[in-house]
Write a protein that holds these residues in place. Structure first.
Motif, PDB file in Angstrom:
ATOM      1  N   SER A  39     -60.063  37.623 -30.870  1.00 29.66           N
ATOM      2  CA  SER A  39     -60.155  36.663 -31.982  1.00 29.66           C
ATOM      3  C   SER A  39     -61.508  35.967 -31.914  1.00 29.66           C
ATOM      4  O   SER A  39     -61.879  35.437 -30.855  1.00 29.66           O
ATOM      5  N   PHE A  40     -62.211  35.963 -33.021  1.00 32.27           N
ATOM      6  CA  PHE A  40     -63.595  35.505 -33.018  1.00 32.27           C
ATOM      7  C   PHE A  40     -63.698  34.063 -33.486  1.00 32.27           C
ATOM      8  O   PHE A  40     -63.040  33.647 -34.451  1.00 32.27           O
ATOM      9  N   ALA A  41     -64.518  33.300 -32.774  1.00 31.74           N
ATOM     10  CA  ALA A  41     -64.601  31.858 -32.993  1.00 31.74           C
ATOM     11  C   ALA A  41     -64.904  31.508 -34.442  1.00 31.74           C
ATOM     12  O   ALA A  41     -64.355  30.552 -34.988  1.00 31.74           O
ATOM     13  N   ALA A  42     -65.765  32.287 -35.089  1.00 38.58           N
ATOM     14  CA  ALA A  42     -66.113  32.007 -36.482  1.00 38.58           C
ATOM     15  C   ALA A  42     -64.905  32.147 -37.393  1.00 38.58           C
ATOM     16  O   ALA A  42     -64.719  31.359 -38.327  1.00 38.58           O
ATOM     17  N   ASP A  43     -64.061  33.149 -37.129  1.00 41.08           N
ATOM     18  CA  ASP A  43     -62.861  33.346 -37.938  1.00 41.08           C
ATOM     19  C   ASP A  43     -61.828  32.259 -37.660  1.00 41.08           C
ATOM     20  O   ASP A  43     -61.147  31.773 -38.572  1.00 41.08           O
ATOM     21  N   ILE A  44     -61.703  31.882 -36.392  1.00 39.73           N
ATOM     22  CA  ILE A  44     -60.797  30.785 -36.033  1.00 39.73           C
ATOM     23  C   ILE A  44     -61.236  29.498 -36.717  1.00 39.73           C
ATOM     24  O   ILE A  44     -60.426  28.737 -37.248  1.00 39.73           O
ATOM     25  N   ALA A  45     -62.544  29.261 -36.728  1.00 35.71           N
ATOM     26  CA  ALA A  45     -63.074  28.053 -37.369  1.00 35.71           C
ATOM     27  C   ALA A  45     -62.809  28.059 -38.862  1.00 35.71           C
ATOM     28  O   ALA A  45     -62.450  27.031 -39.457  1.00 35.71           O
ATOM     29  N   GLY A  46     -62.978  29.216 -39.505  1.00 35.79           N
ATOM     30  CA  GLY A  46     -62.708  29.304 -40.934  1.00 35.79           C
ATOM     31  C   GLY A  46     -61.257  29.020 -41.258  1.00 35.79           C
ATOM     32  O   GLY A  46     -60.939  28.292 -42.218  1.00 35.79           O
ATOM     33  N   ALA A  47     -60.356  29.572 -40.454  1.00 32.39           N
ATOM     34  CA  ALA A  47     -58.925  29.321 -40.656  1.00 32.39           C
ATOM     35  C   ALA A  47     -58.593  27.847 -40.406  1.00 32.39           C
ATOM     36  O   ALA A  47     -57.807  27.243 -41.140  1.00 32.39           O
ATOM     37  N   THR A  48     -59.205  27.274 -39.388  1.00 29.77           N
ATOM     38  CA  THR A  48     -58.952  25.871 -39.061  1.00 29.77           C
ATOM     39  C   THR A  48     -59.449  24.955 -40.166  1.00 29.77           C
ATOM     40  O   THR A  48     -58.823  23.934 -40.480  1.00 29.77           O
ATOM     41  N   ALA A  49     -60.572  25.294 -40.774  1.00 27.98           N
ATOM     42  CA  ALA A  49     -61.090  24.504 -41.896  1.00 27.98           C
ATOM     43  C   ALA A  49     -60.101  24.499 -43.052  1.00 27.98           C
ATOM     44  O   ALA A  49     -59.903  23.470 -43.723  1.00 27.98           O
ATOM     45  N   GLN A  50     -59.464  25.636 -43.283  1.00 29.93           N
ATOM     46  CA  GLN A  50     -58.468  25.708 -44.349  1.00 29.93           C
ATOM     47  C   GLN A  50     -57.253  24.856 -44.001  1.00 29.93           C
ATOM     48  O   GLN A  50     -56.713  24.135 -44.860  1.00 29.93           O
ATOM     49  N   ILE A  51     -56.817  24.919 -42.755  1.00 28.99           N
ATOM     50  CA  ILE A  51     -55.682  24.105 -42.311  1.00 28.99           C
ATOM     51  C   ILE A  51     -56.022  22.620 -42.402  1.00 28.99           C
ATOM     52  O   ILE A  51     -55.200  21.794 -42.839  1.00 28.99           O
ATOM     53  N   ALA A  52     -57.252  22.269 -42.024  1.00 29.87           N
ATOM     54  CA  ALA A  52     -57.695  20.876 -42.102  1.00 29.87           C
ATOM     55  C   ALA A  52     -57.642  20.375 -43.538  1.00 29.87           C
ATOM     56  O   ALA A  52     -57.163  19.259 -43.820  1.00 29.87           O
ATOM     57  N   ALA A  53     -58.124  21.198 -44.470  1.00 27.67           N
ATOM     58  CA  ALA A  53     -58.095  20.807 -45.878  1.00 27.67           C
ATOM     59  C   ALA A  53     -56.667  20.618 -46.362  1.00 27.67           C
ATOM     60  O   ALA A  53     -56.363  19.668 -47.107  1.00 27.67           O
ATOM     61  N   ASN A  54     -55.769  21.475 -45.909  1.00 32.62           N
ATOM     62  CA  ASN A  54     -54.369  21.362 -46.322  1.00 32.62           C
ATOM     63  C   ASN A  54     -53.754  20.033 -45.893  1.00 32.62           C
ATOM     64  O   ASN A  54     -53.097  19.348 -46.692  1.00 32.62           O
ATOM     65  N   ILE A  55     -53.957  19.657 -44.633  1.00 30.69           N
ATOM     66  CA  ILE A  55     -53.290  18.443 -44.155  1.00 30.69           C
ATOM     67  C   ILE A  55     -53.985  17.181 -44.660  1.00 30.69           C
ATOM     68  O   ILE A  55     -53.345  16.135 -44.793  1.00 30.69           O
ATOM     69  N   LEU A  56     -55.271  17.257 -44.962  1.00 29.26           N
ATOM     70  CA  LEU A  56     -55.937  16.086 -45.527  1.00 29.26           C
ATOM     71  C   LEU A  56     -55.574  15.915 -47.002  1.00 29.26           C
ATOM     72  O   LEU A  56     -55.545  14.794 -47.510  1.00 29.26           O
ATOM     73  N   ASP A  57     -55.280  17.008 -47.686  1.00 33.40           N
ATOM     74  CA  ASP A  57     -54.861  16.926 -49.086  1.00 33.40           C
ATOM     75  C   ASP A  57     -53.411  16.446 -49.213  1.00 33.40           C
ATOM     76  O   ASP A  57     -53.085  15.683 -50.133  1.00 33.40           O
ATOM     77  N   THR A  58     -52.546  16.900 -48.312  1.00 32.90           N
ATOM     78  CA  THR A  58     -51.129  16.500 -48.351  1.00 32.90           C
ATOM     79  C   THR A  58     -50.670  16.106 -46.950  1.00 32.90           C
ATOM     80  O   THR A  58     -49.899  16.818 -46.310  1.00 32.90           O
ATOM     81  N   PRO A  59     -51.151  14.952 -46.451  1.00 34.48           N
ATOM     82  CA  PRO A  59     -50.910  14.571 -45.058  1.00 34.48           C
ATOM     83  C   PRO A  59     -49.456  14.266 -44.714  1.00 34.48           C
ATOM     84  O   PRO A  59     -49.097  14.261 -43.538  1.00 34.48           O
ATOM     85  N   ASP A  60     -48.623  14.036 -45.725  1.00 38.95           N
ATOM     86  CA  ASP A  60     -47.233  13.673 -45.454  1.00 38.95           C
ATOM     87  C   ASP A  60     -46.274  14.845 -45.578  1.00 38.95           C
ATOM     88  O   ASP A  60     -45.056  14.654 -45.545  1.00 38.95           O
ATOM     89  N   ASP A  61     -46.788  16.060 -45.716  1.00 37.82           N
ATOM     90  CA  ASP A  61     -45.940  17.251 -45.799  1.00 37.82           C
ATOM     91  C   ASP A  61     -45.559  17.700 -44.395  1.00 37.82           C
ATOM     92  O   ASP A  61     -46.399  18.244 -43.665  1.00 37.82           O
ATOM     93  N   PRO A  62     -44.323  17.495 -43.975  1.00 40.85           N
ATOM     94  CA  PRO A  62     -43.948  17.824 -42.592  1.00 40.85           C
ATOM     95  C   PRO A  62     -44.028  19.309 -42.276  1.00 40.85           C
ATOM     96  O   PRO A  62     -44.158  19.682 -41.103  1.00 40.85           O
ATOM     97  N   SER A  63     -43.968  20.167 -43.298  1.00 43.58           N
ATOM     98  CA  SER A  63     -43.994  21.603 -43.038  1.00 43.58           C
ATOM     99  C   SER A  63     -45.355  22.087 -42.541  1.00 43.58           C
ATOM    100  O   SER A  63     -45.469  23.189 -42.010  1.00 43.58           O
ATOM    101  N   LEU A  64     -46.383  21.251 -42.710  1.00 42.94           N
ATOM    102  CA  LEU A  64     -47.724  21.649 -42.296  1.00 42.94           C
ATOM    103  C   LEU A  64     -47.974  21.428 -40.810  1.00 42.94           C
ATOM    104  O   LEU A  64     -48.962  21.932 -40.265  1.00 42.94           O
ATOM    105  N   TYR A  65     -47.087  20.667 -40.160  1.00 44.79           N
ATOM    106  CA  TYR A  65     -47.284  20.335 -38.754  1.00 44.79           C
ATOM    107  C   TYR A  65     -46.396  21.198 -37.857  1.00 44.79           C
ATOM    108  O   TYR A  65     -45.477  21.857 -38.308  1.00 44.79           O
TER     109      TYR A  65
END
Length: 307
Positions: A189-215
């Motif tokens: 697993s390559f760090a750049a790909d992990i970072a890209g996926a993490t950026a998407q996850i970060a955007a998800n939880i910052l957009d809807t921080p109270d959605d328990p399914s995201l955690y």
């Protein structure tokens, strides 16, 4: 779209994932604060608390870890101090400023005996100190911060830093043949790909921080699978095409290459949950390898063509 950039604190600073996160999150429009030693040592709870409080982040990502798998067998105190206690300090400091946390863990929390890709609910059974310290860190993070995402990844590589890819290329520069373990299976697993996926996850939880399914806990590795031997062969094939070092690869058994720490024989991770909850699908590891080799050889190859 957010009205203003959100600040994200990333611990680890010089690590493979932290470095990739710094670049990727900045490109995604976030304000990124990288923290790490010597100014902020994870084993210093006060320093961690002060650094995170000063940054006032909307999100904290803990990419710092003790990763010396074999050394950990004789240095368990240091491994647990960083991977358990330090992780807990970061999660607690994030909670104190009202920020969720994304924390990276490992496939080494499993023993590799399942015979199929692990899902998040499978029983854990780490084989060594490193895996036990990372599993303890998962528990510490979840206990300290109710809005925690734990991402288990595996076989992390990048164009920089100490990793299997760079070790293979270094050894091939002076050897014609290398023996590489062929009975341990997983997904590079390559760090750049992990970072890209993490950026998407970060955007998800910052957009809807109270959605328990995201955690919760999610598996995050590249698609596909191979062995260390198969990975080495692919590295050398790609390197040879780019006029880089390469060598013959001789498959060997784990028993032929004893190490201080025992590794899981089959640490494939099922990543369907992170796809369902966050819409994240990692690329195939072969695609990640090609991009990584392009980055690694870009400067030398350009210089060679120009000469």
């Amino acid at each position: 779209m957010r009205a203003a950039p959100s600040t994200i604190v990333v611990t680890g600073r010089r690590g493979q994932i932290a470095s990739a996160l710094g670049r990727t999150l900045t490109q995604a429009g976030f304000d990124v604060v990288l923290i790490g030693r010597p100014e902020c040592d994870l084993v210093d709870a006060g320093a961690v608390r002060r650094a995170i409080a000063e940054a006032r982040p909307a999100l904290v990502i803990n990419a710092a870890a003790y990763t010396a798998v074999d050394k950990a067998e004789d240095d368990s105190g240091a491994a647990f101090a960083v991977n358990r206690d330090g992780a807990g300090y970061v999660a607690e400091a994030a909670a104190q400023v009202g920020a969720p946390i994304i924390h990276f863990s490992t496939d080494y929390v499993f023993d590799g005996s399942k015979g199929a890709p692990y899902v998040e609910s499978d029983p854990t059974r780490p084989l060594g100190v490193y895996g036990r310290s990372k599993l303890a860190g998962e528990a510490a993070v979840a206990e300290a911060n109710s809005r925690a995402i734990i991402l288990r990844t595996a076989w992390v590589c990048s164009s920089g830093g100490a990793n299997f890819l760079n070790t293979m290329l270094r050894l091939a520069a002076s050897r014609d043949e290398l023996g590489v373990v062929n009975d341990q299976r997983g997904a590079p697993s390559f760090a750049a790909d992990i970072a890209g996926a993490t950026a998407q996850i970060a955007a998800n939880i910052l957009d809807t921080p109270d959605d328990p399914s995201l955690y919760g806990t999610f598996h995050l590795t590249s698609a596909g699978e191979t062995t260390w031997c198969g990975f080495a062969r692919s590295i050398f094939e790609g390197s040879a095409v780019r006029s880089g070092p390469h060598a013959r690869v001789k498959p060997i058994a784990t028993a032929d290459y004893p190490t201080r720490a025992q590794r899981p024989a089959d640490s494939r991770l099922d990543c369907s949950l992170v796809a369902a909850r966050h819409g994240v699908v990692m690329p195939d590891w072969r695609d990640g390898l090609e991009r990584c080799l392009d980055e690694l050889f870009a400067t030398p190859m350009r210089e060679e063509r120009a000469s």
